[in-house]
Design an enzyme around this catalytic site. Structure first.
Site, PDB file in Angstrom:
ATOM      1  N   ASP A 151     -14.759  11.439   6.918  1.00 16.23           N
ATOM      2  CA  ASP A 151     -13.766  10.378   6.820  1.00 16.23           C
ATOM      3  C   ASP A 151     -12.390  10.997   6.980  1.00 16.23           C
ATOM      4  O   ASP A 151     -12.192  12.189   6.692  1.00 16.23           O
ATOM      5  CB  ASP A 151     -13.871   9.660   5.469  1.00 16.23           C
ATOM      6  N   ARG A 178       0.806  -1.217   0.000  1.00 19.70           N
ATOM      7  CA  ARG A 178       0.000   0.000   0.000  1.00 19.70           C
ATOM      8  C   ARG A 178       0.843   1.274   0.000  1.00 19.70           C
ATOM      9  O   ARG A 178       0.387   2.322  -0.450  1.00 19.70           O
ATOM     10  CB  ARG A 178      -0.936   0.005   1.210  1.00 19.70           C
TER      11      ARG A 178
END
Length: 277
Positions: A143, A34
């Site tokens: 978020d 990632r």
């Protein structure tokens, strides 16, 4: 290019402090995968130099990008449908007379990912009482990841992300157009007008000045350790109105609800304990 133990520890400690994410060494290969594009973006081929950057004052912007890369953003419309059924069949009908009389109604989608949850809430509201579009009603969608906040605000979804929307609701609340990778669905102004998207770290200060009626915080705290979760429950309790509701994800529980001021109200659903007078 493997991440060395010292760099992993530095990045894991930083991710925990910044966002409550628990990165375990068993997931090191996933974390490497990632973060590789972030190393390329900042022009380094060393996890050691990357860790040094994000832990420095100069690395504040990259720190946000790192958290974004490490955050899992998986969601779909009407996920865990029993919460939307409770909202539409129990909560809203019990409040509609008060709403018609001018009461405000606020919902928080905490950890909103790409916005499917927030727009599912909006569809539930309008399907239950279409007149809610003209009432004092808002959904706050937040978020930690600025990319998904921007995505949700755009309200444009490729067909693969519209899974879960019944056909009648998709036809009613979305328009379809051809995109680069096939059909794209854009939420109607009726839906978008109910939702406000903001970037927010759950572990930071919450800017809301008024109490919430419903909080959806689903499949978020599962990534936090028990201590971090236990610090969040009283904060949710303080934010909710006395007749409010808190919804968690299917794998999440408040271990001692009464200690945090809550009682169970169904599967992964909680209500504040109201003090007796």
């Amino acid at each position: 290019m493997a991440i060395d133990p010292k760099s992993f520890e530095a990045i894991a400690d930083l991710a925990y402090r910044e966002s409550g994410l628990q990165l375990v060494v068993e997931k090191a290969s996933m974390i490497q995968s990632r973060l590789r594009h972030r190393l390329k973006a900042v022009g380094t081929d060393s996890f050691a130099s990357y860790a040094e950057l994000v832990c420095s004052d100069e690395g504040l912007d990259e720190r946000r990008q790192m958290i974004s890369a490490l955050t899992t953003n998986v969601s779909h419309f009407f996920r865990e449908s029993h919460h939307f059924e409770l909202l539409g069949q129990k909560i809203l009908p019990g409040l509609i007379d008060k709403l018609r009389a001018g009461r405000r109604f606020r919902v928080w989608s905490a950890g909103c990912s790409n916005g499917q949850e927030a727009y599912s809430i909006a569809m539930t509201m309008l399907e239950t009482f279409p007149e809610m579009a003209k009432m004092d009603v808002k959904i706050l969608a937040t978020d930690i990841d600025p990319k998904v906040v921007s995505f949700g605000r755009s309200a444009v979804y490729p067909e693969r992300l519209t899974t879960g929307i019944p056909k009648n609701l998709k036809d009613k609340y979305f328009s379809v157009q051809k995109g680069k990778e096939g059909d794209e669905y854009t939420a109607s102004e009726a839906l978008k007008s109910l939702v406000v998207f903001k970037e927010l770290n759950l572990l930071s200060n919450w800017p809301m000045k008024q109490k919430m009626d419903v909080v959806f915080c689903r499949n978020v705290v599962i990534y936090f350790d028990a201590d971090t979760q236990d610090r969040l429950w009283p904060r949710f309790h303080s934010l909710l109105n006395s007749d409010g509701h808190l919804f968690l994800g299917h794998s999440e529980r408040i271990s001692e609800p009464s200690n945090a001021g809550f009682i169970n109200n169904g599967p992964t659903s909680y209500r504040p304990i109201v003090a007796k007078r």
